[in-house]
Design an enzyme around this catalytic site. Structure first.
Site, PDB file in Angstrom:
ATOM      1  N   TRP A 156       1.820  -1.313   9.288  1.00 59.49           N
ATOM      2  CA  TRP A 156       2.624   0.045   8.888  1.00 59.49           C
ATOM      3  C   TRP A 156       2.929  -0.609  10.341  1.00 59.49           C
ATOM      4  O   TRP A 156       2.757  -0.863  10.895  1.00 59.49           O
ATOM      5  CB  TRP A 156       1.200   0.834   9.914  1.00 59.49           C
ATOM      6  CG  TRP A 156       1.620   2.200   9.407  1.00 59.49           C
ATOM      7  CD1 TRP A 156       2.567   2.132  10.064  1.00 59.49           C
ATOM      8  CD2 TRP A 156       1.561   2.666   8.284  1.00 59.49           C
ATOM      9  NE1 TRP A 156       2.902   4.312   9.742  1.00 59.49           N
ATOM     10  CE2 TRP A 156       2.168   4.844   8.790  1.00 59.49           C
ATOM     11  CE3 TRP A 156       0.329   3.071   7.131  1.00 59.49           C
ATOM     12  CZ2 TRP A 156       2.248   5.476   7.659  1.00 59.49           C
ATOM     13  CZ3 TRP A 156       0.426   3.885   6.318  1.00 59.49           C
ATOM     14  CH2 TRP A 156       1.450   5.435   6.444  1.00 59.49           C
ATOM     15  N   ASN A 215      -6.901   8.185   2.710  1.00 59.28           N
ATOM     16  CA  ASN A 215      -6.417   7.390   3.657  1.00 59.28           C
ATOM     17  C   ASN A 215      -7.328   8.211   4.331  1.00 59.28           C
ATOM     18  O   ASN A 215      -7.149   8.998   5.255  1.00 59.28           O
ATOM     19  CB  ASN A 215      -5.096   7.471   4.859  1.00 59.28           C
ATOM     20  CG  ASN A 215      -4.735   6.974   5.648  1.00 59.28           C
ATOM     21  OD1 ASN A 215      -4.485   5.485   5.866  1.00 59.28           O
ATOM     22  ND2 ASN A 215      -4.153   8.222   6.186  1.00 59.28           N
ATOM     23  N   GLU A 216      -7.754   7.364   5.753  1.00 62.51           N
ATOM     24  CA  GLU A 216      -9.196   7.932   6.916  1.00 62.51           C
ATOM     25  C   GLU A 216      -9.321   8.960   6.425  1.00 62.51           C
ATOM     26  O   GLU A 216      -9.419   9.951   7.568  1.00 62.51           O
ATOM     27  CB  GLU A 216      -7.969   7.641   7.939  1.00 62.51           C
ATOM     28  CG  GLU A 216      -7.462   6.226   8.659  1.00 62.51           C
ATOM     29  CD  GLU A 216      -6.213   6.184   9.507  1.00 62.51           C
ATOM     30  OE1 GLU A 216      -5.925   7.409  10.096  1.00 62.51           O
ATOM     31  OE2 GLU A 216      -5.591   5.172   9.345  1.00 62.51           O
ATOM     32  N   HIS A 272      -8.524   0.422  10.102  1.00 64.09           N
ATOM     33  CA  HIS A 272      -7.067   0.326  10.200  1.00 64.09           C
ATOM     34  C   HIS A 272      -7.009  -0.074  11.498  1.00 64.09           C
ATOM     35  O   HIS A 272      -8.132   0.655  12.995  1.00 64.09           O
ATOM     36  CB  HIS A 272      -6.320   1.919  10.213  1.00 64.09           C
ATOM     37  CG  HIS A 272      -6.204   2.062   9.032  1.00 64.09           C
ATOM     38  ND1 HIS A 272      -6.009   3.520   8.100  1.00 64.09           N
ATOM     39  CD2 HIS A 272      -6.573   1.515   7.989  1.00 64.09           C
ATOM     40  CE1 HIS A 272      -6.439   2.980   7.129  1.00 64.09           C
ATOM     41  NE2 HIS A 272      -6.789   2.775   7.033  1.00 64.09           N
ATOM     42  N   ARG A 306       0.871  -1.342   0.046  1.00 61.13           N
ATOM     43  CA  ARG A 306       0.286   0.127  -0.345  1.00 61.13           C
ATOM     44  C   ARG A 306       1.186   1.116   0.284  1.00 61.13           C
ATOM     45  O   ARG A 306       1.309   1.667   0.876  1.00 61.13           O
ATOM     46  CB  ARG A 306      -0.684  -0.139   1.675  1.00 61.13           C
ATOM     47  CG  ARG A 306      -2.083   1.150   1.369  1.00 61.13           C
ATOM     48  CD  ARG A 306      -3.092   0.602   2.228  1.00 61.13           C
ATOM     49  NE  ARG A 306      -4.266   1.982   2.748  1.00 61.13           N
ATOM     50  CZ  ARG A 306      -3.459   2.956   3.563  1.00 61.13           C
ATOM     51  NH1 ARG A 306      -2.886   3.321   4.373  1.00 61.13           N
ATOM     52  NH2 ARG A 306      -4.977   3.757   3.504  1.00 61.13           N
ATOM     53  N   GLU A 323      -4.331  -1.564   7.903  1.00 60.35           N
ATOM     54  CA  GLU A 323      -3.239  -0.943   8.088  1.00 60.35           C
ATOM     55  C   GLU A 323      -3.577  -1.724  10.174  1.00 60.35           C
ATOM     56  O   GLU A 323      -4.466  -1.663  10.122  1.00 60.35           O
ATOM     57  CB  GLU A 323      -3.289   0.349   8.694  1.00 60.35           C
ATOM     58  CG  GLU A 323      -2.438   1.533   7.349  1.00 60.35           C
ATOM     59  CD  GLU A 323      -3.034   2.372   7.393  1.00 60.35           C
ATOM     60  OE1 GLU A 323      -2.580   3.407   9.485  1.00 60.35           O
ATOM     61  OE2 GLU A 323      -2.789   4.165   6.705  1.00 60.35           O
ATOM     62  N   TYR A 335      -5.746  -0.397  15.270  1.00 63.96           N
ATOM     63  CA  TYR A 335      -4.818   0.442  16.570  1.00 63.96           C
ATOM     64  C   TYR A 335      -5.198  -0.184  17.948  1.00 63.96           C
ATOM     65  O   TYR A 335      -6.190  -1.370  17.556  1.00 63.96           O
ATOM     66  CB  TYR A 335      -4.255   1.576  15.919  1.00 63.96           C
ATOM     67  CG  TYR A 335      -3.336   1.502  14.905  1.00 63.96           C
ATOM     68  CD1 TYR A 335      -1.817   1.125  14.853  1.00 63.96           C
ATOM     69  CD2 TYR A 335      -3.836   2.435  13.896  1.00 63.96           C
ATOM     70  CE1 TYR A 335      -1.521   1.119  13.366  1.00 63.96           C
ATOM     71  CE2 TYR A 335      -3.102   2.521  12.308  1.00 63.96           C
ATOM     72  CZ  TYR A 335      -1.751   1.690  13.099  1.00 63.96           C
ATOM     73  OH  TYR A 335      -1.160   1.668  11.270  1.00 63.96           O
TER      74      TYR A 335
END
Length: 541
Positions: free
Chosen positions: A284, A159-160, A226, A82, A255, A228
């Site tokens: 990531w 992105n986001e 993503h 990516r 990610e 996290y």
């Protein structure tokens, strides 16, 4: 990435998602012979399953490092990358010539290229972030570099694209971006990042993904979450990804990391669950992080011989890239030029049926290059849910609900990733479960104006495991269930019934299972007066 920073020449690295408006006067093109989605799976141009196993690379800040970074990650087993691009709104623009160079470098290294517009990161909350509509303008501007690359390139809209503010606009903004790109003639597979800094803790993407997918005239959209700090437990990872799989919607973890400033993600659960569900992931990030999150580098100072702890985990650990990655068949990898699918396995037969398990066996499928894996799925009407993968022609299933008809089927896969037709199905009716013995329940409220969360603990006070449980209780009145986790909860009037997810299906003797729910209320909340587990009244904790 969620609120994470990376630097180039000391600059703050923030991730952005872009939005596009008003399509130009162009007719939507027919889908090209490239990547496409079918029955919730991402297929390559040969019609073979493609499961991403790759990393993110911050090309926009490290353009001179890209060729070597792609070569190094490929040598470590990656099948995709990516690539961070800038629209020119926040960082130096990656123009059409540069985009074409990146695509060429991906192809030279036999990697599938996921291109993302980064300037949209945290739109509505991050200063300077641009909309998805602006990102569409960028993709149209560089379209000449992307035409004819549908076999090798996936376009990540932005992105986001929203932070924790304004995330409710995600559905309309993403739909409009997809519509504009199709009208402009793009036939690529499109990837849509989740809002709320990519982590979708608001469940905006999760709950609205079916409508967004249906709005694409080509039905060629993959969703990306993503993971996290929001995803710090295995239950949260499995619940989120499992909901997409159950609805036959394509999902990848675009990610994730092993640690983060907003919490400690469960990277082992992310890797294990994506392997079990056969879903893609992109870690990531290769190198160059800064601003306090240098620990997210997979390689120290872009040196492949100096993998960090996180790098060794992702590339070399269980369920990691080396263990699970397969090259896209469009590159003609070993077995990859084989586009013939295996034959269907024989109809499974069932034996050793108990209240919570059964053994399935089936006749082997045949294939020119040999079958490498069999995927067992649970069939519910037209919906399939992955259960397990095995290299053998028999498997023992556990954790089934007692006194229930379960329907299973099997697929075969070969080394090139070709998937066979589905086998005939077999119905397995489990026997009655054991008596529950004793039970005790605690119910803890966390309230605010107009809403609440509740945490429910079920303790097995008996001497035998409880499998396939069902908990019945009632709201005191005026409450409405919105969502649940670690259990399936349905509401009828004030009555609620909770049944387990696969990972909460057994309450060990003396042990506890927990689940949660979110609701809204027009007045005060209260604790349910009583709880019944499998027909037996429980005491209160």
């Amino acid at each position: 990435m969620s609120r994470k920073l990376a630097t180039a020449a000391g600059a703050l690295l923030a991730v952005v998602a872009t939005m596009f408006t008003g399509p130009p006067a162009a007719q939507a093109a027919e889908p090209a012979a490239g990547f496409h989605v079918r029955d919730g799976r991402l297929l390559d141009a040969n019609g073979n399953d493609f499961v991403m196993r790759g990393v993110n690379h911050a090309h926009a800040w490290y353009t001179a490092r890209t060729g070597q970074a792609l070569s190094d990650t490929k040598a470590l087993g990656a099948n995709s990358a990516r690539i961070v691009l800038s629209t020119g709104d926040r960082w130096t623009k990656n123009d059409s010539a540069d985009v074409a160079k990146v695509v060429s470098q991906c192809k030279a290294n036999r990697l599938v290229c996921v291109l993302e517009a980064h300037d949209t990161t945290g739109y509505g909350e991050q200063a300077g972030a641009i909309s998805l509509s602006d990102a569409v303008d960028y993709w149209i501007e560089v379209q000449d570099a992307l035409k004819g690359q549908e076999k090798y390139v996936i376009l990540n809209l932005g992105n986001e694209p929203h932070g924790n503010v304004g995330y409710t606009a995600w559905t309309a903004d993403t739909t409009n971006a997809i519509t504009r790109l199709r009208a402009a003639g793009f036939t690529h597979t499109l990837m849509a990042d989740a809002p709320a800094w990519g982590q979708d803790w608001t469940f905006t993407m999760r709950d609205n993904a079916p409508g967004v997918f249906a709005a694409d005239p080509q039905r060629n959209v993959v969703f990306s979450v993503h993971m996290y700090g929001v995803f710090d437990t295995a239950a949260e990872v499995r619940d989120y990804l499992g909901r997409f799989v159950a609805r036959r919607l394509p999902i990848v973890v675009g990610e994730f990391g092993h640690d983060h400033s907003d919490g400690n993600p469960d990277e082992d659960a992310i890797l294990a669950t994506t392997r079990e569900l056969d879903l893609g992931y992109l870690g990531w990030s290769w190198s160059g992080n800064g601003g306090g999150v240098e620990y997210l580098d997979l390689a120290a100072d872009f040196d492949a011989s100096r993998l960090t702890t996180w790098g060794r985990r992702l590339f070399e650990g269980p369920d990691g890239i080396k263990q699970t990655s397969r090259e896209a068949s469009v590159y003609g990898s070993p077995g990859g030029d084989d586009t013939r699918a295996p034959t269907a396995p024989g109809r499974p037969t069932a034996s050793d049926v108990t209240s919570t398990g059964a053994r399935l066996a089936w006749a082997a499928a045949t294939d020119d290059t040999g079958v490498t894996a069999y995927d067992v799925v649970r069939v519910d009407g037209t919906r399939e849910t992955p259960v397990t993968t095995t290299a053998a022609t028999a498997v023992t299933l556990t954790g089934l609900a007692p006194a229930t008809a379960h329907i299973f089927a099997v697929y075969a896969r070969d080394a090139a990733g070709n998937r066979s037709p589905r086998s005939a199905t077999v119905s397995v009716t489990t026997t009655d479960g054991p008596a529950t013995g004793g039970c005790a329940v605690s119910y803890h409220l966390d309230e605010w104006s107009g809403g609440f969360n509740a945490s429910v603990d079920i303790r097995n006070t008996g001497t035998r495991d409880i499998t396939g449980w069902q908990l019945d209780f009632a709201f005191p009145g005026g409450q409405t269930l919105n969502s649940s986790w670690n259990a399936k909860v349905v509401q009828q009037g004030n009555q609620l019934r909770a049944t387990p997810e696969p990972w909460t299906g057994t309450i060990p003797a003396g042990g506890t299972v927990s689940f949660g729910l979110n609701g809204s209320s027009t007045g005060g909340n209260g604790v349910p007066a009583s709880f019944t587990l499998n027909g037996t009244a429980c005491s209160r904790i």
